[in-house]
Design a protein around this motif. Structure first.
Motif, PDB file in Angstrom:
ATOM      1  N   GLU A 176      71.755  57.585  48.711  1.00 14.54           N
ATOM      2  CA  GLU A 176      73.130  57.963  49.093  1.00 14.54           C
ATOM      3  C   GLU A 176      74.191  57.052  48.553  1.00 14.54           C
TER       4      GLU A 176
ATOM      5  N   ASP B  14      68.863  61.126  46.638  1.00 19.04           N
ATOM      6  CA  ASP B  14      68.165  61.365  48.353  1.00 19.04           C
ATOM      7  C   ASP B  14      66.596  60.721  48.235  1.00 19.04           C
TER       8      ASP B  14
ATOM      9  N   GLU C 283      64.302  60.925  50.270  1.00 22.61           N
ATOM     10  CA  GLU C 283      63.520  61.741  50.652  1.00 22.61           C
ATOM     11  C   GLU C 283      63.056  63.001  50.106  1.00 22.61           C
ATOM     12  N   GLU C 284      64.054  63.360  49.012  1.00 26.85           N
ATOM     13  CA  GLU C 284      64.007  64.574  48.056  1.00 26.85           C
ATOM     14  C   GLU C 284      63.215  63.673  47.009  1.00 26.85           C
TER      15      GLU C 284
ATOM     16  N   ARG D 204      57.898  60.897  52.292  1.00 29.91           N
ATOM     17  CA  ARG D 204      57.615  59.814  53.225  1.00 29.91           C
ATOM     18  C   ARG D 204      56.958  58.634  52.617  1.00 29.91           C
TER      19      ARG D 204
ATOM     20  N   ASP E 201      65.516  52.953  51.489  1.00 30.90           N
ATOM     21  CA  ASP E 201      65.821  53.749  52.559  1.00 30.90           C
ATOM     22  C   ASP E 201      66.972  53.523  53.390  1.00 30.90           C
TER      23      ASP E 201
ATOM     24  N   ASN F 208      69.166  55.077  57.117  1.00 31.80           N
ATOM     25  CA  ASN F 208      69.001  55.957  58.249  1.00 31.80           C
ATOM     26  C   ASN F 208      70.107  56.952  58.309  1.00 31.80           C
ATOM     27  N   ASP F 209      69.347  57.951  57.475  1.00 22.88           N
ATOM     28  CA  ASP F 209      70.369  59.074  57.052  1.00 22.88           C
ATOM     29  C   ASP F 209      69.720  60.587  57.666  1.00 22.88           C
ATOM     30  N   ASN F 210      68.531  60.438  58.086  1.00 22.96           N
ATOM     31  CA  ASN F 210      67.764  61.596  58.981  1.00 22.96           C
ATOM     32  C   ASN F 210      67.804  61.351  60.033  1.00 22.96           C
TER      33      ASN F 210
ATOM     34  N   ASP G 136      60.751  62.171  61.833  1.00 21.87           N
ATOM     35  CA  ASP G 136      61.858  61.604  61.125  1.00 21.87           C
ATOM     36  C   ASP G 136      61.598  61.587  59.827  1.00 21.87           C
ATOM     37  N   ALA G 137      62.387  62.043  58.743  1.00 20.37           N
ATOM     38  CA  ALA G 137      62.087  62.199  57.568  1.00 20.37           C
ATOM     39  C   ALA G 137      62.395  60.788  56.801  1.00 20.37           C
ATOM     40  N   ASP G 138      62.945  59.896  57.557  1.00 22.86           N
ATOM     41  CA  ASP G 138      63.069  58.316  56.821  1.00 22.86           C
ATOM     42  C   ASP G 138      61.661  57.718  57.178  1.00 22.86           C
TER      43      ASP G 138
END
Length: 804
Positions: free
Chosen positions: A44, A97, A99-100, A104, A131, A133-135, A165-167
């Motif tokens: 991000e 992104d 996660e995209e 995980r 990573d 913490n955006d999720n 959590d996706a993170d």
């Protein structure tokens, strides 16, 4: 125009001779230009964010970037990063992104190929995407409905659907909170893998008639900074009847599967039973949730409980699944049981080492000496050479170590002191790793239970309690409950209570109180009388069931509160009790001259009360008998002085009979009566009486003055002592918890108002001995501060007698 080219055989042979050296030279340049650079960037990151000086790090000059056609190629979203050819800086070109890109997965990197021409060079650049913490945590169910029977016992557990959590890492470590309520607490995972299921624990019995339903809020917060949260509504319906829930053989199943297992691969067969019969005992199985969320990785046969693989299992993507299963019977309403299937995905290796725990000496006493052998462990590997050479290690940090006893044989021995009260059990992991490249390893878990020894004495929350008990209590009345906690377990933590015997005056303490050995309830064996006993010091001992037993003591300061159980007693003219204080007690008749004016004192009624405080505050009044309203006399409300209400005249009867009612301020109030006979005579007919009355009055005044001085000195000393005692008691109460009170405890404190006429009233009681076993006797004293006089009442007279 057409052109044709012809080439002789000799020219072709010469070209073939040059082709091989040229290819070798090109390959040499390629290998010489190969390299790898590693960068990292936060996901991000904004457009233009600096990543690295790629040209400088690759050893390229800025001036040759354009002529040599410097370019970046990537198989994974090549538009995410870009190079500025003017300064050779690699920067963020578009939104990244993590996660995209990687889901995980713990590792996430962009692999770039940097190519330059003349000569041709290829460089490998790896950019790690870190990573943030955006999720926020997400619940798959916005509302979870639970049906709970009102007869469920406290400590019952009810599983809940957790959040995901996706993170990754700390950003995905979840902490659960439950909204404030009186019935449930939250049992949430505490380990880093969070394999334990979130559940509600009943802490207070439910009553459907009082609380038919509850609405709570479950909040999941991650450990990132800043903290992100997600919520799920809990709708709990309390059912009026209860039967039997389906029960699984185990509350938690652990299964290991090899990655890339084929679809329909059998995982395990679940088995739940219901103690009911008929349709209420028929069970169907259903999947509640699979975490991590996404495409269901498993299927469940609703009839036989068989779990099978539903899709491709990828170890690199997901190493662990938590499958929540519900077994529901066909009753009305249906009942449900739950279990969790923990599926561990194993990596597909050639031959990994094998670890076997062959012998266990459990549990281990917490006072076991260093070097105690706890387990024997053997390892093996079917490979040979370096791939079959296995080394073992122990984790996590614990008071144990591995000692090699023979080739591929180890002993797990105690390497530090144990304390069961700090750690009840240890879960250590033995890791066997071979010498291959890459190395393969295997692990085995050893759960070491620590056995208790009696090394902790029972402990009370505080060393002393203050207890208030009203006098005249019922025999066997519960006055307090002592409670001690022992940090040990089993018999070592079983606490029994006993009374520390001593003498209270002429009697044993056990004749006053008793202590229940198991519950710690303290009972008064007989009614207590404050006039005889104001303070009782009780010491209770707590002993555990260990061998040898350990113990401690607690002290109870039992204060006996006054009840209004003593009626006022009249004092005779000589100062002693007269007439027993009963109704109709007669005092000697007095002669009163008819010429007296209003406000002249002609007699005085004296009384005392054996009670204390408000119960001993006395007031005087004329009894409402016939003609009392027209009587020429009146009595002081708090002084007991009988005086003329008006001037006496010839119309007044020659003999006056006054009935004085003495009343205390207890609830209910107790009374005594005194009868005064007054004879009215002419002024000339009572000189002797007047002289005698004057003489008696003077003597009485001198005696009263002496009594007042003595009593005032006693009162000042008593008030000072009471003030010091009050300050000490206030400090003790402030430093300790509010004292618990038993069934015989005092009610609300009574606010004692001062006299309406602003006079003073003292209660002189017989001196009471405080039965603490020590110290001199004490006397009670009660003083009321003056108030403003009311109309129709007599005003405060500083020179008037003080009544005791």
């Amino acid at each position: 125009m057409s052109m044709s080219y012809e080439m002789s055989r000799s020219q072709i042979r010469r070209l073939d001779c040059w082709r091989l050296p040229f290819s070798l030279l090109l390959l040499a340049f390629w290998e010489a230009g190969s390299g790898q650079v590693h960068y990292s960037v936060l996901e991000e990151a904004k457009h233009g964010t600096f990543v690295g000086r790629i040209a400088q790090d690759l050893g390229l000059e800025l001036a040759e970037l354009v002529p040599r056609r410097f370019r970046v190629a990537s198989k994974e979203r090549g538009d995410l990063l870009e190079v500025n050819l003017q300064n050779g800086i690699l920067f963020v070109n578009s939104r990244i992104d993590r996660e995209e890109l990687c889901g995980r997965s713990l590792e996430c990197s962009l692999h770039l190929e940097v190519i330059v021409d003349r000569p041709l060079q290829v460089f490998h650049v790896e950019v790690e995407v870190r990573d943030i913490n955006d999720n926020p945590p997400v619940f798959s169910l916005g509302e979870q409905k639970l049906l709970i029977w009102e007869s469920k016992q406290p400590e019952s557990h009810f599983p809940l659907e957790g959040a995901s959590d996706a993170d990754i890492g700390e950003n995905a470590l979840l902490i659960y909170r439950l909204s404030q309520n009186d019935y449930f607490s939250l049992d949430s995972p505490t380990n880093s893998k969070q394999t334990k299921r979130v559940s509600l624990t009943l802490i207070k019995s439910l009553d459907r008639e009082k609380t038919p339903e509850l609405h709570l809020l479950l909040t999941a917060a991650d450990a990132g900074k800043p903290e992100l949260t997600g919520t799920s509504q809990l709708s709990i319906q309390v059912l009026d009847v209860n039967d039997n829930d389906p029960e699984f053989d185990q509350s938690e199943y652990k299964v290991k599967l090899t990655e890339n297992a084929a679809k329909e691969t059998f995982v395990l067969k679940l088995n739940a039973t219901d103690r009911d019969e008929g349709i209420n005992g028929e069970i169907t199985y259903s999947l509640r949730a699979i975490k991590p969320t996404g495409t269901p990785a498993f299927t469940l046969d609703e009839h036989n409980g068989e779990v099978k693989v539903n899709g491709t299992l990828d170890y690199e993507e997901t190493k662990f699944y938590e499958v929540e299963v519900q077994a529901t019977d066909k009753g009305n309403p249906p009942m449900a049981g739950h279990c969790t299937v923990l599926v561990e995905i194993l990596d597909a290796n050639d031959n990994a080492p094998e670890v076997t725990v062959t012998s266990l000496s459990l549990p281990v006493p917490e006072d076991a000496p260093l070097g105690t052998v706890i387990a024997l462990i053997s390892v093996s590997d079917r490979d040979s050479g370096a791939n079959g050479q296995v080394t073992c290690s122990l984790s996590p940090h614990a008071p144990f170590k591995l000692v090699s006893t023979f080739k591929n044989y180890y002993s797990l021995v105690l390497d530090g002191a144990l304390d069961r009260e700090s750690v009840e059990r240890y879960a250590v992991v033995v890791t066997a790793r071979d010498g291959g490249a890459p190395a393969l390893s295997a692990t085995a878990s050893v759960r070491v239970e620590v056995a208790d020894v009696n090394d902790n004495a029972p402990a009370f929350a505080q060393a002393e309690h203050t207890v208030f008990v009203r006098e005249n209590n019922a025999p066997g009345c519960h006055i307090f409950t002592v409670s001690a906690r022992d940090a040990d377990a089993g018999e070592n933590a079983r606490v029994s209570y006993s009374l520390v015997e001593r003498r209270v005056g002429e009697r044993a303490l056990s004749s006053y109180v008793s202590v229940h050995a198991e519950s710690g309830r303290v009972h008064a064996l007989q009614p207590l009388d404050r006039e005889e006993l104001e303070l009782l010091t009780v010491q209770v001992s707590a002993r555990d069931g260990g061998a040898p037993p350990l113990g401690s003591n607690v002290t109870l300061q039992v204060f006996v509160l006054d009840e209004n159980d003593n009626a006022p007693a009249l004092l005779a003219a000589g100062g002693g009790l007269g007439g027993g204080g009963g109704p109709g007690a007669l005092s000697p008749s007095s002669l009163v001259a008819r010429g007296l004016g209003a406000g002249q004192v002609v007699a005085k009624v004296r009384a005392v009360d054996a009670d204390s405080g408000y119960n001993a505050w006395l007031s005087y009044e004329l009894a409402p008998e016939a003609g009392a309203a027209r009587s020429p006399f009146r009595v002081g409300l708090y002084t007991g002085e009988v005086s003329t209400a008006r001037a006496l005249d010839e119309a007044d009867a020659a003999r006056q009979r006054l009935l004085v009612l003495v009343r205390d301020h207890g609830e209910p109030a107790l009374t005594a009566t005194a009868t005064l006979l007054l004879s009215l005579v002419d002024g000339g007919q009572a000189p002797k009486a007047s002289s005698r009355a004057a003489a008696e009055g003077a003597a009485g005044a001198r005696a009263a003055l002496v009594d007042v001085n003595v009593y005032l000195i006693v009162a000042i000393c008593a008030v000072s002592s009471l003030l010091v005692l009050t300050l000490l008691l206030y400090a003790a109460l402030r430093c300790s918890a509010p004292p618990s009170q038993g069934a015989c405890a005092a009610g609300k404190p009574v606010l004692v108002c001062s006299s309406a006429v602003g006079s003073w009233s003292y209660s002189q009681q017989r001196r009471q001995r405080v039965c603490s076993g020590e110290g001199p006797p004490k006397a009670d004293l009660m003083a009321f501060s003056p108030c403003l006089p009311q109309s129709g009442e007599e005003s405060f007279n500083p020179s008037s007698d003080v009544s005791y």
